[in-house]
Design an enzyme around this catalytic site. Structure first.
Site, PDB file in Angstrom:
ATOM      1  N   LYS A   1       4.130  11.897 -10.358  1.00  0.00           N
ATOM      2  CA  LYS A   1       3.309  11.073 -11.256  1.00  0.00           C
ATOM      3  C   LYS A   1       4.060   9.783 -11.540  1.00  0.00           C
ATOM      4  CE  LYS A   1       0.669  14.387 -14.036  1.00  0.00           C
ATOM      5  NZ  LYS A   1       0.403  14.839 -15.419  1.00  0.00           N
TER       6      LYS A   1
ATOM      7  N   ARG B   1       0.810  -1.234   0.000  1.00  0.00           N
ATOM      8  CA  ARG B   1       0.000   0.000   0.000  1.00  0.00           C
ATOM      9  C   ARG B   1       0.835   1.271   0.000  1.00  0.00           C
ATOM     10  NH1 ARG B   1      -3.105  -3.346   3.188  1.00  0.00           N
ATOM     11  NH2 ARG B   1      -4.873  -4.125   1.994  1.00  0.00           N
TER      12      ARG B   1
ATOM     13  N   GLU C   1      -3.093  18.172 -10.915  1.00  0.00           N
ATOM     14  CA  GLU C   1      -3.468  18.674 -12.237  1.00  0.00           C
ATOM     15  C   GLU C   1      -4.951  19.007 -12.373  1.00  0.00           C
ATOM     16  OE1 GLU C   1      -1.295  16.828 -15.453  1.00  0.00           O
ATOM     17  OE2 GLU C   1      -2.758  17.581 -16.904  1.00  0.00           O
TER      18      GLU C   1
ATOM     19  N   ASN D   1       1.657  20.683 -20.207  1.00  0.00           N
ATOM     20  CA  ASN D   1       1.326  19.890 -21.395  1.00  0.00           C
ATOM     21  C   ASN D   1       1.513  20.667 -22.690  1.00  0.00           C
ATOM     22  OD1 ASN D   1       0.549  17.710 -19.789  1.00  0.00           O
ATOM     23  ND2 ASN D   1      -1.488  18.560 -19.495  1.00  0.00           N
TER      24      ASN D   1
ATOM     25  N   LYS E   1       9.063  23.429 -12.136  1.00  0.00           N
ATOM     26  CA  LYS E   1       8.153  22.295 -11.939  1.00  0.00           C
ATOM     27  C   LYS E   1       7.703  22.214 -10.481  1.00  0.00           C
ATOM     28  CE  LYS E   1       6.672  17.822 -13.206  1.00  0.00           C
ATOM     29  NZ  LYS E   1       6.819  16.623 -13.999  1.00  0.00           N
TER      30      LYS E   1
ATOM     31  N   ARG F   1      -1.150  22.971 -13.454  1.00  0.00           N
ATOM     32  CA  ARG F   1      -0.201  21.916 -13.838  1.00  0.00           C
ATOM     33  C   ARG F   1      -0.393  21.526 -15.306  1.00  0.00           C
ATOM     34  NH1 ARG F   1       1.924  16.614 -10.350  1.00  0.00           N
ATOM     35  NH2 ARG F   1       3.387  15.938 -11.942  1.00  0.00           N
TER      36      ARG F   1
ATOM     37  N   HIS G   1       2.084  18.933 -25.996  1.00  0.00           N
ATOM     38  CA  HIS G   1       1.911  17.500 -25.788  1.00  0.00           C
ATOM     39  C   HIS G   1       0.676  16.921 -26.474  1.00  0.00           C
ATOM     40  CE1 HIS G   1       5.212  17.936 -23.031  1.00  0.00           C
ATOM     41  NE2 HIS G   1       5.206  16.643 -22.744  1.00  0.00           N
TER      42      HIS G   1
ATOM     43  N   GLU H   1      11.707  19.595 -23.427  1.00  0.00           N
ATOM     44  CA  GLU H   1      10.971  19.925 -22.193  1.00  0.00           C
ATOM     45  C   GLU H   1      11.577  21.173 -21.543  1.00  0.00           C
ATOM     46  OE1 GLU H   1       8.268  18.233 -21.604  1.00  0.00           O
ATOM     47  OE2 GLU H   1       8.559  16.213 -22.409  1.00  0.00           O
TER      48      GLU H   1
ATOM     49  N   HIS I   1       9.762  11.107 -27.806  1.00  0.00           N
ATOM     50  CA  HIS I   1       8.813  11.995 -27.131  1.00  0.00           C
ATOM     51  C   HIS I   1       9.167  13.475 -27.309  1.00  0.00           C
ATOM     52  CE1 HIS I   1       5.898  13.322 -24.219  1.00  0.00           C
ATOM     53  NE2 HIS I   1       6.845  13.932 -23.532  1.00  0.00           N
TER      54      HIS I   1
ATOM     55  N   HIS J   1       1.555  14.008 -28.687  1.00  0.00           N
ATOM     56  CA  HIS J   1       1.066  12.634 -28.480  1.00  0.00           C
ATOM     57  C   HIS J   1       0.400  12.102 -29.735  1.00  0.00           C
ATOM     58  CE1 HIS J   1       0.924  13.220 -23.847  1.00  0.00           C
ATOM     59  NE2 HIS J   1       2.052  12.652 -24.227  1.00  0.00           N
TER      60      HIS J   1
HETATM   61  N1  LIG Z   1       6.121  10.882 -14.451  1.00  0.00           N
HETATM   62  C1  LIG Z   1       6.186  11.974 -15.160  1.00  0.00           C
HETATM   63  O1  LIG Z   1       5.833  13.067 -14.701  1.00  0.00           O
HETATM   64  C2  LIG Z   1       6.729  11.904 -16.542  1.00  0.00           C
HETATM   65  C3  LIG Z   1       7.010  13.089 -17.241  1.00  0.00           C
HETATM   66  C4  LIG Z   1       7.574  12.978 -18.515  1.00  0.00           C
HETATM   67  C5  LIG Z   1       7.828  11.737 -19.060  1.00  0.00           C
HETATM   68  N2  LIG Z   1       7.542  10.613 -18.356  1.00  0.00           N
HETATM   69  C6  LIG Z   1       7.835   9.294 -18.919  1.00  0.00           C
HETATM   70  O2  LIG Z   1       9.228   9.194 -19.094  1.00  0.00           O
HETATM   71  C7  LIG Z   1       9.501   8.217 -20.100  1.00  0.00           C
HETATM   72  C8  LIG Z   1      10.622   8.713 -20.988  1.00  0.00           C
HETATM   73  O3  LIG Z   1      11.763   8.961 -20.198  1.00  0.00           O
HETATM   74  P1  LIG Z   1      13.231   8.932 -20.820  1.00  0.00           P
HETATM   75  O4  LIG Z   1      13.244   9.704 -22.076  1.00  0.00           O
HETATM   76  O5  LIG Z   1      14.167   9.311 -19.743  1.00  0.00           O
HETATM   77  O6  LIG Z   1      13.345   7.403 -21.263  1.00  0.00           O
HETATM   78  P2  LIG Z   1      14.212   6.153 -20.758  1.00  0.00           P
HETATM   79  O7  LIG Z   1      14.082   5.951 -19.315  1.00  0.00           O
HETATM   80  O8  LIG Z   1      13.824   5.026 -21.623  1.00  0.00           O
HETATM   81  O9  LIG Z   1      15.712   6.566 -21.113  1.00  0.00           O
HETATM   82  C9  LIG Z   1      16.083   6.712 -22.459  1.00  0.00           C
HETATM   83  C10 LIG Z   1      17.289   5.825 -22.820  1.00  0.00           C
HETATM   84  O10 LIG Z   1      18.455   6.359 -22.248  1.00  0.00           O
HETATM   85  C11 LIG Z   1      19.159   5.364 -21.531  1.00  0.00           C
HETATM   86  N3  LIG Z   1      19.884   6.040 -20.460  1.00  0.00           N
HETATM   87  C12 LIG Z   1      19.391   6.490 -19.285  1.00  0.00           C
HETATM   88  N4  LIG Z   1      20.322   7.171 -18.608  1.00  0.00           N
HETATM   89  C13 LIG Z   1      21.446   7.143 -19.358  1.00  0.00           C
HETATM   90  C14 LIG Z   1      22.749   7.689 -19.201  1.00  0.00           C
HETATM   91  N5  LIG Z   1      23.073   8.450 -18.137  1.00  0.00           N
HETATM   92  N6  LIG Z   1      23.645   7.477 -20.180  1.00  0.00           N
HETATM   93  C15 LIG Z   1      23.313   6.764 -21.286  1.00  0.00           C
HETATM   94  N7  LIG Z   1      22.114   6.231 -21.489  1.00  0.00           N
HETATM   95  C16 LIG Z   1      21.178   6.418 -20.539  1.00  0.00           C
HETATM   96  C17 LIG Z   1      18.113   4.394 -21.109  1.00  0.00           C
HETATM   97  O11 LIG Z   1      18.644   3.125 -20.846  1.00  0.00           O
HETATM   98  C18 LIG Z   1      17.178   4.410 -22.313  1.00  0.00           C
HETATM   99  O12 LIG Z   1      17.695   3.549 -23.298  1.00  0.00           O
HETATM  100  C19 LIG Z   1       8.211   7.985 -20.839  1.00  0.00           C
HETATM  101  O13 LIG Z   1       7.716   6.700 -20.539  1.00  0.00           O
HETATM  102  C20 LIG Z   1       7.266   9.052 -20.299  1.00  0.00           C
HETATM  103  O14 LIG Z   1       5.932   8.638 -20.254  1.00  0.00           O
HETATM  104  C21 LIG Z   1       7.007  10.677 -17.119  1.00  0.00           C
HETATM  105 ZN   LIG Z   2       6.764  15.452 -22.061  1.00  0.00          ZN
END
Ligand SMILES: NC(=O)c1ccc[n+]([C@@H]2O[C@H](COP(=O)([O-])OP(=O)(O)OC[C@H]3O[C@@H](n4cnc5c(N)ncnc54)[C@H](O)[C@@H]3O)[C@@H](O)[C@H]2O)c1
Ligand SMILES: [Zn+2]
Length: 354
Positions: free
Chosen positions: A140, A118, A234, A242, A224, A238, A245, A182, A262, A249
């Site tokens: 999130k 939980r 949100e 977007n 942020k 917040r 986005h 971003e 993305h 998307h």
């Molecule tokens: N929770 C939120 O508020 C929020 C906000 C924006 C995006 N997201 C989510 O985040 C995700 C995308 O995140 P991302 O772009 O970081 O993707 P990711 O976690 O897949 O990382 C991208 C790639 O970089 C590699 N990597 C990570 N750190 C590294 C480093 N220091 N050196 C070399 N390679 C490295 C990873 O292994 C992966 O292959 C999506 O699923 C999206 O929905 C969440």
């Molecule tokens: Zn984004």
């Protein structure tokens, strides 16, 4: 810096090449209770083993759980495997998860921590630019379903966000640029002087100069944190995060998540939002040009390959953030200011698509 959320407040620490400094910040974690470091298999090699050693040398009973990276593994199947592993490793209600990696390990580990027994504590140690400026802050969490992205999730704030910008050194260029989209977004929606900073320091930013990275990440986290503190779940402002986005998307979905990552889709989405705003006389053409030029000169795309505008609009209408079937679009009203518009017609949108 602090994210003010009452009894769920937490600190964000930002530095360069300072991972060992995480240890003194963990004094609130009991040494008797296990820690699970959750990461993807790629980051496990880059940073996971180092983190594991650090935790163990600090006297913690720590384990490393790595899952294969990528959106396909941001799933309930992965969460099930991870939570079973947490049981086997003896994690109890006082245990801690460390989310190490980009947004995917961050979202998966945060979600697993939020539902395990939980809800247990977790710490974010983001290693991509996107995660450092965006996903690690704000609480999130979530995973994908076959029907769509991020359809299952929770709000679960971390206890601490620890950022080391030296992780950015090894990031592939495309991943770096996705984070920059971003970063630019924050300047547009919130902070004109930060937008100016980005315009004036493009070379240092392109070279990932650690001093500039620290400033950039600091400024984005502060924005942020400010937005999240005012609107954690949100209901209101917040939503400004977007910007770009809804268009983005739709582009990602229509191209099967293969053509654009993305940030690239968001970059194009921001340009489209700026064009729509300029066409609707909400944004000056000068500010529209500044937005488009910055995105272009930092190396992000500003145009998309031909897609039928009717398909794009139909896809946009399915956006999770629509209210009663009506699109909610964030549009820039200047550099540093933006608003949510719920009354933009599909005809107006069709006019700016090509
Ligand atoms: N929770 C939120 O508020 C929020 C906000 C924006 C995006 N997201 C989510 O985040 C995700 C995308 O995140 P991302 O772009 O970081 O993707 P990711 O976690 O897949 O990382 C991208 C790639 O970089 C590699 N990597 C990570 N750190 C590294 C480093 N220091 N050196 C070399 N390679 C490295 C990873 O292994 C992966 O292959 C999506 O699923 C999206 O929905 C969440
Ligand atoms: Zn984004």
């Amino acid at each position: 810096m602090r994210v003010e959320l009452g009894d769920r407040s937490y600190d964000i620490h930002i530095g360069n090449d300072w991972l060992p400094q995480l240890m003194p910040l963990l004094d609130f974690i009991p040494k008797t209770s296990a820690i699970m470091i959750i990461t993807d298999s790629n980051v496990a090699e880059i940073a996971g083993h180092r983190m594991l050693e650090l935790m163990r040398s600090g006297g913690f009973k720590a384990e490393l759980a790595a899952f294969p990276g990528g959106e396909d593994h941001k799933s309930l199947i992965t969460v099930r495997a991870l939570t079973e592993r947490m049981v086997e490793s003896g994690l109890d209600r006082h245990s801690t998860v460390i989310a190490l990696g980009g947004g995917i390990p961050g979202d998966v580990a945060g979600f697993a921590a939020s539902v395990y027994m939980r809800g247990i504590r977790y710490i974010q140690v983001p290693t991509t630019l996107l995660a450092q400026v965006d996903s690690s802050v704000g609480g999130k969490t979530g995973v994908n379903l076959p029907q769509g992205k991020n359809l299952v999730g929770t709000f679960h704030q971390p206890s601490l966000v620890f950022i080391d910008v030296s992780f950015i050194e090894t990031l592939p260029e495309r991943e770096y640029l996705t984070g920059l989209a971003e970063v630019i977004k924050y300047g547009i929606i919130w902070d004109s002087s930060f937008f100016g900073f980005l315009e004036q320091n493009q070379t240092a930013i392109g070279n990932r100069d650690p001093e500039y990275l620290q400033h950039m990440v600091h400024r984005c986290c502060a924005i942020k944190a400010d937005v999240v503190a005012q609107d954690e779940t949100e209901e209101g402002i917040r939503a400004l995060l977007n910007l770009g986005h809804t268009f983005g998307h739709a582009l990602e979905v229509l191209t099967g998540y293969h053509r654009y990552n993305h940030g690239e889709a968001v970059a194009i989405g921001i340009v489209l939002a700026a064009r729509l705003a300029a066409k609707s006389s909400i944004l000056s053409s000068r500010d529209h040009d500044r937005i488009k030029n910055l995105i272009f000169s930092l190396g992000l795309p500003t145009t998309y390959e031909r897609l039928a505008s009717s398909d794009l609009i139909a896809q946009m209408r399915k956006d999770k953030k629509s209210v009663g079937g009506q699109l909610q679009l964030v549009l820039p009203t200047g550099i540093g200011t933006s608003q949510v518009f719920g009354d933009i017609s599909e005809n107006q949108i069709a006019q700016i698509l090509y």
